[in-house]
Scaffold this motif. Structure first.
Motif, mmCIF file in Angstrom:
data_model
loop_
_atom_site.group_PDB
_atom_site.id
_atom_site.type_symbol
_atom_site.label_atom_id
_atom_site.label_comp_id
_atom_site.label_asym_id
_atom_site.label_seq_id
_atom_site.Cartn_x
_atom_site.Cartn_y
_atom_site.Cartn_z
ATOM 1 N N ILE A 107 -6.466 46.936 6.183
ATOM 2 C CA ILE A 107 -7.659 47.531 6.517
ATOM 3 C C ILE A 107 -7.559 48.504 7.951
ATOM 4 O O ILE A 107 -7.377 48.006 8.975
ATOM 5 C CB ILE A 107 -8.937 46.562 6.891
ATOM 6 N N ASN A 108 -7.529 49.855 7.610
ATOM 7 C CA ASN A 108 -7.304 50.828 8.669
ATOM 8 C C ASN A 108 -5.894 50.436 9.382
ATOM 9 O O ASN A 108 -5.913 50.683 10.750
ATOM 10 C CB ASN A 108 -8.544 50.974 9.784
ATOM 11 N N GLU A 160 -6.157 54.032 0.318
ATOM 12 C CA GLU A 160 -7.001 54.905 0.075
ATOM 13 C C GLU A 160 -8.295 54.861 0.835
ATOM 14 O O GLU A 160 -8.520 53.903 1.411
ATOM 15 C CB GLU A 160 -7.679 55.244 -1.576
ATOM 16 N N SER A 161 -8.737 56.115 1.339
ATOM 17 C CA SER A 161 -10.176 56.068 2.106
ATOM 18 C C SER A 161 -11.290 55.792 0.729
ATOM 19 O O SER A 161 -11.518 56.651 0.118
ATOM 20 C CB SER A 161 -10.381 57.263 2.968
ATOM 21 N N SER A 218 -15.441 54.770 3.427
ATOM 22 C CA SER A 218 -14.540 55.568 4.343
ATOM 23 C C SER A 218 -13.445 54.961 4.875
ATOM 24 O O SER A 218 -12.389 55.359 5.516
ATOM 25 C CB SER A 218 -15.151 56.391 5.249
ATOM 26 N N THR A 219 -13.423 53.551 4.723
ATOM 27 C CA THR A 219 -12.436 52.750 5.190
ATOM 28 C C THR A 219 -10.910 53.153 4.571
ATOM 29 O O THR A 219 -11.206 53.124 3.281
ATOM 30 C CB THR A 219 -12.966 51.116 5.199
ATOM 31 N N ARG A 220 -10.045 53.044 5.320
ATOM 32 C CA ARG A 220 -8.676 53.254 4.592
ATOM 33 C C ARG A 220 -8.210 51.830 4.168
ATOM 34 O O ARG A 220 -7.892 50.910 5.208
ATOM 35 C CB ARG A 220 -7.714 53.769 5.608
ATOM 36 N N ALA A 280 -22.161 49.095 9.965
ATOM 37 C CA ALA A 280 -21.231 50.256 8.975
ATOM 38 C C ALA A 280 -19.762 49.968 9.440
ATOM 39 O O ALA A 280 -19.118 50.777 9.537
ATOM 40 C CB ALA A 280 -21.741 51.437 8.875
ATOM 41 N N ARG A 281 -19.334 48.538 10.001
ATOM 42 C CA ARG A 281 -17.993 48.494 10.225
ATOM 43 C C ARG A 281 -17.414 47.031 9.503
ATOM 44 O O ARG A 281 -18.406 46.241 9.170
ATOM 45 C CB ARG A 281 -17.809 48.463 11.506
ATOM 46 N N PHE A 282 -16.108 47.062 9.415
ATOM 47 C CA PHE A 282 -15.596 46.031 8.811
ATOM 48 C C PHE A 282 -16.223 44.684 9.354
ATOM 49 O O PHE A 282 -15.978 44.611 10.735
ATOM 50 C CB PHE A 282 -14.161 46.181 8.892
#
Length: 268
Positions: free
Chosen positions: A40-41, A21-22, A58-60, A94-96
Protein backbone atom coordinates in the motif's frame (compact mmCIF):
# COMPACT_ATOMS: atom_id res chain seq x y z
CA UNK A 1 -24.12 7.96 -3.86
CA UNK A 2 -22.57 4.48 -4.21
CA UNK A 3 -21.81 2.60 -7.41
CA UNK A 4 -20.94 -1.08 -7.03
CA UNK A 5 -18.39 -2.26 -9.58
CA UNK A 6 -17.82 -5.88 -8.53
CA UNK A 7 -17.95 -8.22 -5.55
CA UNK A 8 -15.46 -11.11 -5.55
CA UNK A 9 -14.82 -14.02 -3.22
CA UNK A 10 -11.24 -15.31 -3.37
CA UNK A 11 -11.46 -18.91 -2.18
CA UNK A 12 -7.97 -20.36 -1.60
CA UNK A 13 -6.66 -19.27 -5.02
CA UNK A 14 -3.11 -20.61 -5.60
CA UNK A 15 -0.58 -17.94 -6.60
CA UNK A 16 -3.15 -15.15 -6.23
CA UNK A 17 -1.71 -11.70 -6.91
CA UNK A 18 -2.55 -8.29 -8.31
CA UNK A 19 -0.08 -6.05 -10.09
CA UNK A 20 1.15 -2.76 -8.66
CA UNK A 21 -1.06 0.03 -9.96
CA UNK A 22 -2.87 3.19 -8.92
CA UNK A 23 -6.37 1.80 -8.56
CA UNK A 24 -9.22 3.76 -10.23
CA UNK A 25 -11.78 2.61 -7.65
CA UNK A 26 -12.20 2.03 -3.91
CA UNK A 27 -11.67 -1.41 -2.38
CA UNK A 28 -13.06 -3.08 0.72
CA UNK A 29 -11.12 -6.25 1.55
CA UNK A 30 -12.67 -8.50 4.21
CA UNK A 31 -10.39 -11.39 5.22
CA UNK A 32 -12.33 -14.51 6.22
CA UNK A 33 -9.50 -17.04 6.53
CA UNK A 34 -5.70 -17.09 6.24
CA UNK A 35 -3.53 -14.09 5.42
CA UNK A 36 -3.07 -11.77 2.46
CA UNK A 37 -0.18 -9.43 1.77
CA UNK A 38 -0.65 -5.96 0.29
CA UNK A 39 1.77 -3.27 -0.85
CA UNK A 40 0.00 0.00 0.00
CA UNK A 41 1.83 3.08 -1.29
CA UNK A 42 5.16 1.32 -0.68
CA UNK A 43 4.32 -0.09 2.77
CA UNK A 44 3.73 -3.80 3.43
CA UNK A 45 0.38 -4.56 5.08
CA UNK A 46 -0.73 -8.05 6.17
CA UNK A 47 -4.44 -8.77 6.42
CA UNK A 48 -5.55 -11.69 8.61
CA UNK A 49 -8.84 -13.34 9.53
CA UNK A 50 -11.36 -10.76 10.82
CA UNK A 51 -9.39 -7.85 9.35
CA UNK A 52 -11.18 -5.24 7.26
CA UNK A 53 -9.13 -3.04 4.94
CA UNK A 54 -10.34 0.05 3.09
CA UNK A 55 -8.11 1.00 0.16
CA UNK A 56 -9.20 4.32 -1.36
CA UNK A 57 -9.17 5.27 -5.01
CA UNK A 58 -5.76 6.34 -6.44
CA UNK A 59 -3.81 4.26 -3.90
CA UNK A 60 -0.77 2.49 -5.38
CA UNK A 61 -1.61 -1.08 -4.50
CA UNK A 62 -0.36 -4.60 -5.18
CA UNK A 63 -1.42 -7.81 -3.49
CA UNK A 64 -0.53 -11.47 -3.17
CA UNK A 65 -0.74 -14.58 -1.03
CA UNK A 66 1.23 -14.37 2.22
CA UNK A 67 4.27 -16.67 2.24
CA UNK A 68 2.73 -18.84 -0.46
CA UNK A 69 -0.37 -19.75 1.59
CA UNK A 70 -3.83 -19.27 0.12
CA UNK A 71 -6.64 -17.37 1.84
CA UNK A 72 -10.33 -16.54 1.73
CA UNK A 73 -11.52 -12.97 1.41
CA UNK A 74 -14.29 -10.83 -0.01
CA UNK A 75 -13.18 -7.95 -2.23
CA UNK A 76 -15.69 -5.21 -3.03
CA UNK A 77 -14.85 -2.62 -5.68
CA UNK A 78 -16.95 0.53 -5.66
CA UNK A 79 -17.12 4.25 -6.38
CA UNK A 80 -18.93 6.93 -4.40
CA UNK A 81 -19.55 10.65 -4.27
CA UNK A 82 -18.37 12.01 -0.91
CA UNK A 83 -19.96 15.41 -1.36
CA UNK A 84 -21.89 15.78 0.84
CA UNK A 85 -20.11 13.70 3.49
CA UNK A 86 -21.37 10.15 4.04
CA UNK A 87 -20.96 10.22 7.83
CA UNK A 88 -18.80 7.09 7.59
CA UNK A 89 -15.34 8.06 8.95
CA UNK A 90 -13.15 5.81 6.81
CA UNK A 91 -14.98 6.89 3.64
CA UNK A 92 -15.03 10.61 4.40
CA UNK A 93 -11.32 10.64 5.29
CA UNK A 94 -10.55 8.86 1.98
CA UNK A 95 -7.37 7.26 3.30
CA UNK A 96 -6.22 3.71 3.88
CA UNK A 97 -7.63 2.11 6.99
CA UNK A 98 -7.22 -1.31 8.58
CA UNK A 99 -8.94 -2.62 11.68
CA UNK A 100 -9.83 -5.93 13.27
CA UNK A 101 -13.53 -6.73 13.64
CA UNK A 102 -14.41 -7.99 17.14
CA UNK A 103 -17.62 -9.60 15.81
CA UNK A 104 -17.01 -10.50 12.15
CA UNK A 105 -19.78 -13.06 11.57
CA UNK A 106 -22.43 -10.49 10.63
CA UNK A 107 -19.99 -8.87 8.20
CA UNK A 108 -19.12 -12.25 6.64
CA UNK A 109 -22.84 -12.98 6.25
CA UNK A 110 -23.53 -9.63 4.57
CA UNK A 111 -20.57 -10.09 2.23
CA UNK A 112 -21.79 -13.57 1.30
CA UNK A 113 -25.31 -12.34 0.56
CA UNK A 114 -23.97 -9.41 -1.46
CA UNK A 115 -21.67 -11.69 -3.45
CA UNK A 116 -24.52 -14.10 -4.19
CA UNK A 117 -26.94 -11.32 -5.18
CA UNK A 118 -24.38 -9.66 -7.48
CA UNK A 119 -23.87 -12.94 -9.34
CA UNK A 120 -27.58 -13.64 -9.82
CA UNK A 121 -30.01 -12.31 -12.36
CA UNK A 122 -33.05 -11.85 -10.16
CA UNK A 123 -35.34 -8.85 -10.44
CA UNK A 124 -34.46 -5.70 -8.46
CA UNK A 125 -30.91 -6.96 -8.07
CA UNK A 126 -29.30 -3.50 -8.25
CA UNK A 127 -31.66 -2.08 -5.63
CA UNK A 128 -31.13 -4.99 -3.24
CA UNK A 129 -27.34 -4.97 -3.72
CA UNK A 130 -27.18 -1.27 -2.91
CA UNK A 131 -29.14 -1.88 0.29
CA UNK A 132 -26.86 -4.75 1.32
CA UNK A 133 -23.76 -2.69 0.58
CA UNK A 134 -24.99 0.27 2.63
CA UNK A 135 -25.79 -2.08 5.51
CA UNK A 136 -22.32 -3.59 5.18
CA UNK A 137 -20.59 -0.17 5.25
CA UNK A 138 -22.63 0.89 8.28
CA UNK A 139 -21.83 -2.38 10.08
CA UNK A 140 -18.12 -1.96 9.35
CA UNK A 141 -18.21 1.60 10.73
CA UNK A 142 -19.84 0.26 13.89
CA UNK A 143 -17.20 -2.47 14.16
CA UNK A 144 -14.48 0.15 13.76
CA UNK A 145 -15.85 1.97 16.80
CA UNK A 146 -15.36 -1.22 18.85
CA UNK A 147 -11.82 -1.75 17.58
CA UNK A 148 -9.71 1.41 17.06
CA UNK A 149 -8.18 1.85 13.63
CA UNK A 150 -4.66 0.49 13.23
CA UNK A 151 -2.63 3.58 12.41
CA UNK A 152 0.15 3.51 9.78
CA UNK A 153 2.79 3.96 12.51
CA UNK A 154 1.53 0.92 14.44
CA UNK A 155 1.43 -1.15 11.26
CA UNK A 156 4.98 -0.06 10.40
CA UNK A 157 6.33 -0.90 13.89
CA UNK A 158 4.59 -4.29 13.86
CA UNK A 159 5.93 -5.16 10.40
CA UNK A 160 9.48 -4.22 11.48
CA UNK A 161 9.20 -6.59 14.43
CA UNK A 162 7.63 -9.35 12.32
CA UNK A 163 10.44 -9.16 9.76
CA UNK A 164 13.02 -9.45 12.55
CA UNK A 165 11.21 -12.44 14.03
CA UNK A 166 10.96 -14.12 10.62
CA UNK A 167 14.72 -13.80 10.23
CA UNK A 168 15.69 -14.76 13.81
CA UNK A 169 12.91 -16.95 15.24
CA UNK A 170 15.40 -19.74 16.08
CA UNK A 171 17.41 -17.37 18.26
CA UNK A 172 16.77 -16.50 21.90
CA UNK A 173 14.65 -13.35 21.69
CA UNK A 174 13.69 -10.99 24.52
CA UNK A 175 10.95 -8.37 24.34
CA UNK A 176 13.50 -5.70 25.34
CA UNK A 177 15.49 -6.51 22.22
CA UNK A 178 12.42 -6.08 20.00
CA UNK A 179 11.51 -2.82 21.72
CA UNK A 180 14.98 -1.49 20.94
CA UNK A 181 14.43 -2.13 17.22
CA UNK A 182 11.65 0.45 17.07
CA UNK A 183 12.68 2.72 19.93
CA UNK A 184 9.64 2.00 22.10
CA UNK A 185 9.07 0.58 25.57
CA UNK A 186 8.65 -3.20 26.01
CA UNK A 187 5.13 -2.83 27.43
CA UNK A 188 4.02 -0.64 24.53
CA UNK A 189 5.55 -3.00 21.96
CA UNK A 190 3.74 -5.99 23.47
CA UNK A 191 0.38 -4.18 23.52
CA UNK A 192 0.85 -2.63 20.08
CA UNK A 193 1.91 -5.89 18.43
CA UNK A 194 -1.03 -7.74 20.00
CA UNK A 195 -3.42 -5.04 18.77
CA UNK A 196 -2.10 -5.36 15.20
CA UNK A 197 -1.42 -9.10 15.01
CA UNK A 198 -3.74 -10.60 17.62
CA UNK A 199 -0.98 -12.07 19.82
CA UNK A 200 2.25 -11.01 21.50
CA UNK A 201 5.65 -10.95 19.72
CA UNK A 202 6.86 -13.94 21.75
CA UNK A 203 3.71 -15.89 20.87
CA UNK A 204 4.31 -15.04 17.21
CA UNK A 205 7.88 -16.37 17.52
CA UNK A 206 6.57 -19.66 18.92
CA UNK A 207 4.07 -19.91 16.05
CA UNK A 208 6.90 -19.53 13.53
CA UNK A 209 8.93 -22.21 15.32
CA UNK A 210 6.04 -24.66 15.45
CA UNK A 211 5.23 -24.01 11.79
CA UNK A 212 8.84 -24.92 10.97
CA UNK A 213 8.60 -27.96 13.24
CA UNK A 214 5.57 -29.23 11.30
CA UNK A 215 7.57 -29.18 8.10
CA UNK A 216 10.52 -30.92 9.68
CA UNK A 217 8.35 -33.63 11.25
CA UNK A 218 6.88 -34.50 7.86
CA UNK A 219 9.86 -33.80 5.61
CA UNK A 220 12.97 -34.83 7.50
CA UNK A 221 14.44 -37.69 9.52
CA UNK A 222 15.17 -35.47 12.54
CA UNK A 223 13.99 -36.70 15.92
CA UNK A 224 11.67 -34.63 18.10
CA UNK A 225 14.62 -33.79 20.35
CA UNK A 226 16.73 -32.73 17.35
CA UNK A 227 13.95 -30.47 16.06
CA UNK A 228 13.45 -28.92 19.49
CA UNK A 229 17.14 -28.04 19.79
CA UNK A 230 17.32 -26.82 16.18
CA UNK A 231 14.45 -24.40 16.82
CA UNK A 232 15.95 -22.99 20.00
CA UNK A 233 14.12 -25.13 22.57
CA UNK A 234 16.72 -26.59 24.90
CA UNK A 235 14.02 -28.40 26.88
CA UNK A 236 12.29 -30.99 24.67
CA UNK A 237 9.35 -31.32 27.04
CA UNK A 238 8.71 -27.56 26.81
CA UNK A 239 8.83 -27.79 23.00
CA UNK A 240 6.26 -30.62 23.11
CA UNK A 241 3.97 -28.56 25.34
CA UNK A 242 4.18 -25.56 23.00
CA UNK A 243 3.60 -27.77 19.96
CA UNK A 244 0.46 -29.33 21.46
CA UNK A 245 -0.81 -25.95 22.61
CA UNK A 246 -0.55 -24.47 19.09
CA UNK A 247 -1.12 -27.49 16.86
CA UNK A 248 -3.66 -29.34 18.99
CA UNK A 249 -1.64 -32.58 19.12
CA UNK A 250 1.79 -33.81 20.14
CA UNK A 251 4.73 -33.76 17.69
CA UNK A 252 4.60 -37.57 17.50
CA UNK A 253 0.88 -37.55 16.70
CA UNK A 254 1.40 -34.87 14.06
CA UNK A 255 4.20 -36.86 12.44
CA UNK A 256 1.86 -39.85 12.12
CA UNK A 257 -1.23 -38.09 10.78
CA UNK A 258 -0.27 -34.50 9.95
CA UNK A 259 -0.88 -32.78 6.64
CA UNK A 260 1.40 -29.82 5.92
CA UNK A 261 -1.30 -28.18 3.79
CA UNK A 262 -3.47 -27.94 6.91
CA UNK A 263 -0.78 -26.45 9.12
CA UNK A 264 -1.95 -22.87 8.71
CA UNK A 265 -5.36 -23.89 10.08
CA UNK A 266 -3.75 -25.64 13.04
CA UNK A 267 -1.94 -22.46 13.99
CA UNK A 268 -4.89 -20.03 13.80
Amino acid sequence: MFQLISVNFDNHIPNWHTQLESIPYNVLSIVKEGKVRYDINGDEVIGERSDALFIPQSTRRAGGNWMGTAHQKFTILFAYDNAPMTGIPFLDQARFAKFRMPDPLQVFDLCGRLHEEMRGGKSYRAFICLGLFQELVGTLAREMEKSPELTPSKLKYAETIKKHLLAHYRDQIEIEQLAGLVGLTPNYVTAMFKEVCGHSPIRYMHRLRILEACGLLLGSTMTVADIAQYLGYYDTSYFCRMFKQLAGMSPTEYAKRGDLSETSKLLV
